[in-house]
Design a protein around this motif. Structure first.
Motif, PDB file in Angstrom:
ATOM      1  N   LEU A 169     -18.366   7.722  -0.074  1.00 27.89           N
ATOM      2  CA  LEU A 169     -17.431   6.637   0.161  1.00 27.89           C
ATOM      3  C   LEU A 169     -17.626   5.942   1.495  1.00 27.89           C
ATOM      4  O   LEU A 169     -17.143   4.832   1.683  1.00 27.89           O
ATOM      5  CB  LEU A 169     -15.991   7.150   0.070  1.00 27.89           C
ATOM      6  CG  LEU A 169     -15.560   7.561  -1.322  1.00 27.89           C
ATOM      7  CD1 LEU A 169     -14.152   8.109  -1.305  1.00 27.89           C
ATOM      8  CD2 LEU A 169     -15.645   6.395  -2.279  1.00 27.89           C
ATOM      9  N   ASP A 170     -18.300   6.576   2.422  1.00 27.48           N
ATOM     10  CA  ASP A 170     -18.559   5.880   3.670  1.00 27.48           C
ATOM     11  C   ASP A 170     -19.705   4.892   3.497  1.00 27.48           C
ATOM     12  O   ASP A 170     -20.047   4.172   4.419  1.00 27.48           O
ATOM     13  CB  ASP A 170     -18.823   6.850   4.823  1.00 27.48           C
ATOM     14  CG  ASP A 170     -20.066   7.695   4.610  1.00 27.48           C
ATOM     15  OD1 ASP A 170     -20.618   7.675   3.499  1.00 27.48           O
ATOM     16  OD2 ASP A 170     -20.471   8.375   5.557  1.00 27.48           O
ATOM     17  N   TRP A 225     -12.712   6.616   5.906  1.00 20.81           N
ATOM     18  CA  TRP A 225     -14.111   6.603   5.456  1.00 20.81           C
ATOM     19  C   TRP A 225     -14.977   5.843   6.452  1.00 20.81           C
ATOM     20  O   TRP A 225     -16.117   6.221   6.712  1.00 20.81           O
ATOM     21  CB  TRP A 225     -14.255   5.989   4.074  1.00 20.81           C
ATOM     22  CG  TRP A 225     -13.392   6.558   2.985  1.00 20.81           C
ATOM     23  CD1 TRP A 225     -12.859   5.841   1.953  1.00 20.81           C
ATOM     24  CD2 TRP A 225     -12.967   7.914   2.768  1.00 20.81           C
ATOM     25  NE1 TRP A 225     -12.125   6.665   1.131  1.00 20.81           N
ATOM     26  CE2 TRP A 225     -12.169   7.947   1.609  1.00 20.81           C
ATOM     27  CE3 TRP A 225     -13.156   9.099   3.457  1.00 20.81           C
ATOM     28  CZ2 TRP A 225     -11.589   9.107   1.117  1.00 20.81           C
ATOM     29  CZ3 TRP A 225     -12.569  10.258   2.977  1.00 20.81           C
ATOM     30  CH2 TRP A 225     -11.806  10.256   1.815  1.00 20.81           C
ATOM     31  N   ARG A 226     -14.448   4.747   6.993  1.00 24.09           N
ATOM     32  CA  ARG A 226     -15.233   3.941   7.934  1.00 24.09           C
ATOM     33  C   ARG A 226     -15.444   4.652   9.265  1.00 24.09           C
ATOM     34  O   ARG A 226     -16.428   4.431   9.944  1.00 24.09           O
ATOM     35  CB  ARG A 226     -14.562   2.597   8.154  1.00 24.09           C
ATOM     36  CG  ARG A 226     -14.690   1.701   6.943  1.00 24.09           C
ATOM     37  CD  ARG A 226     -14.105   0.348   7.189  1.00 24.09           C
ATOM     38  NE  ARG A 226     -14.280  -0.493   6.004  1.00 24.09           N
ATOM     39  CZ  ARG A 226     -13.612  -1.590   5.780  1.00 24.09           C
ATOM     40  NH1 ARG A 226     -12.708  -2.008   6.641  1.00 24.09           N
ATOM     41  NH2 ARG A 226     -13.833  -2.283   4.696  1.00 24.09           N
ATOM     42  N   ASP A 268       0.837  -1.204   0.000  1.00 25.27           N
ATOM     43  CA  ASP A 268       0.000   0.000   0.000  1.00 25.27           C
ATOM     44  C   ASP A 268       0.869   1.250   0.000  1.00 25.27           C
ATOM     45  O   ASP A 268       0.999   1.940   0.988  1.00 25.27           O
ATOM     46  CB  ASP A 268      -0.927  -0.024   1.215  1.00 25.27           C
ATOM     47  CG  ASP A 268      -1.884   1.139   1.221  1.00 25.27           C
ATOM     48  OD1 ASP A 268      -2.188   1.653   0.136  1.00 25.27           O
ATOM     49  OD2 ASP A 268      -2.314   1.538   2.315  1.00 25.27           O
ATOM     50  N   VAL A 279      -9.364   4.106   3.659  1.00 19.94           N
ATOM     51  CA  VAL A 279     -10.499   3.235   3.953  1.00 19.94           C
ATOM     52  C   VAL A 279     -10.839   3.321   5.438  1.00 19.94           C
ATOM     53  O   VAL A 279     -12.008   3.406   5.817  1.00 19.94           O
ATOM     54  CB  VAL A 279     -10.207   1.779   3.532  1.00 19.94           C
ATOM     55  CG1 VAL A 279     -11.271   0.831   4.054  1.00 19.94           C
ATOM     56  CG2 VAL A 279     -10.112   1.674   2.023  1.00 19.94           C
ATOM     57  N   ARG A 280      -9.824   3.337   6.279  1.00 21.50           N
ATOM     58  CA  ARG A 280     -10.053   3.512   7.718  1.00 21.50           C
ATOM     59  C   ARG A 280     -10.742   4.850   7.998  1.00 21.50           C
ATOM     60  O   ARG A 280     -11.628   4.942   8.834  1.00 21.50           O
ATOM     61  CB  ARG A 280      -8.726   3.462   8.493  1.00 21.50           C
ATOM     62  CG  ARG A 280      -8.214   2.086   8.750  1.00 21.50           C
ATOM     63  CD  ARG A 280      -7.004   2.038   9.683  1.00 21.50           C
ATOM     64  NE  ARG A 280      -6.812   3.199  10.536  1.00 21.50           N
ATOM     65  CZ  ARG A 280      -5.793   4.073  10.429  1.00 21.50           C
ATOM     66  NH1 ARG A 280      -4.882   3.913   9.493  1.00 21.50           N
ATOM     67  NH2 ARG A 280      -5.695   5.091  11.246  1.00 21.50           N
ATOM     68  N   GLY A 299      -3.947   3.923   0.513  1.00 24.41           N
ATOM     69  CA  GLY A 299      -5.364   3.593   0.371  1.00 24.41           C
ATOM     70  C   GLY A 299      -5.959   2.949   1.603  1.00 24.41           C
ATOM     71  O   GLY A 299      -7.125   3.165   1.923  1.00 24.41           O
ATOM     72  N   ARG A 300      -5.155   2.166   2.319  1.00 23.72           N
ATOM     73  CA  ARG A 300      -5.644   1.502   3.522  1.00 23.72           C
ATOM     74  C   ARG A 300      -6.031   2.523   4.591  1.00 23.72           C
ATOM     75  O   ARG A 300      -7.052   2.393   5.264  1.00 23.72           O
ATOM     76  CB  ARG A 300      -4.588   0.534   4.048  1.00 23.72           C
ATOM     77  CG  ARG A 300      -5.144  -0.449   5.034  1.00 23.72           C
ATOM     78  CD  ARG A 300      -4.110  -1.524   5.378  1.00 23.72           C
ATOM     79  NE  ARG A 300      -3.786  -1.362   6.778  1.00 23.72           N
ATOM     80  CZ  ARG A 300      -2.619  -0.982   7.273  1.00 23.72           C
ATOM     81  NH1 ARG A 300      -1.616  -0.758   6.466  1.00 23.72           N
ATOM     82  NH2 ARG A 300      -2.432  -0.856   8.549  1.00 23.72           N
TER      83      ARG A 300
END
Length: 161
Positions: A113-114, A42-43, A31, A39-40, A35-36
């Motif tokens: 994106l969430d 957005w979550r 990565d 993603v964290r 990107g990882r």
């Protein structure tokens, strides 16, 4: 010509590792674009921004710009003033300065994106009440005029229901 493949490469570990121990290191190496971490982000969007999260949904990023969505233009205008606070929280969550600007766009049916679509409560269907004297103007209006055609279309709206 045959090549000989050796297993004695510099930097290679000789002992075996559990997959659970080796996988995070492997994924971190793959990565390179971060990107990882996104993603964290957005979550964790709702917990990170609290009440502001409902006004500004994440759409993505373009370079150093964080692209957020708003449902309507007035909310978008007001959310512009929260840009510095949003940047501070987002960059603090990521542990480094990833974004330097916040850009707002209208949602216009796109999915944030969430992954949460927050639909408004649907409006109840309006039941139109038929006017008592509907049709009384048929003899007085020219049927070929725009007003006459509209009046007949208005009548058909009540005939169909």
């Amino acid at each position: 010509m045959a090549y000989r493949r050796t297993t004695d490469r510099p930097g290679r570990r000789r002992k075996t590792q559990r997959v659970g121990e080796a996988l995070p290191t492997l994924l971190r190496g793959l990565d390179r674009a971060g990107g990882r971490d996104l993603v964290r982000l957005w979550r964790a969007w709702d917990e990170l921004l609290g009440d502001v999260a409902g006004m500004a949904r994440p759409l993505g990023h373009r370079g150093g710009r964080l692209v957020l969505a708003a449902d309507d233009p007035i909310v978008m205008q007001e959310a512009q003033f929260l840009g510095p606070m949003i940047l501070e929280r987002v960059n603090g969550f990521l542990g480094k300065e990833v974004f330097d600007k916040v850009v707002f766009e209208l949602l216009n049916g796109r999915v944030p994106l969430d992954g949460e679509i927050r639909p408004e409560a649907p409006e109840p269907p309006r039941k139109l009440k038929k006017p008592e004297k509907l049709g009384s103007l048929n003899g007085k209006l020219d049927p070929d005029s725009p007003v006459g055609r509209c009046y007949r279309a208005y009548q058909r709206m009540f005939d169909d229901s």
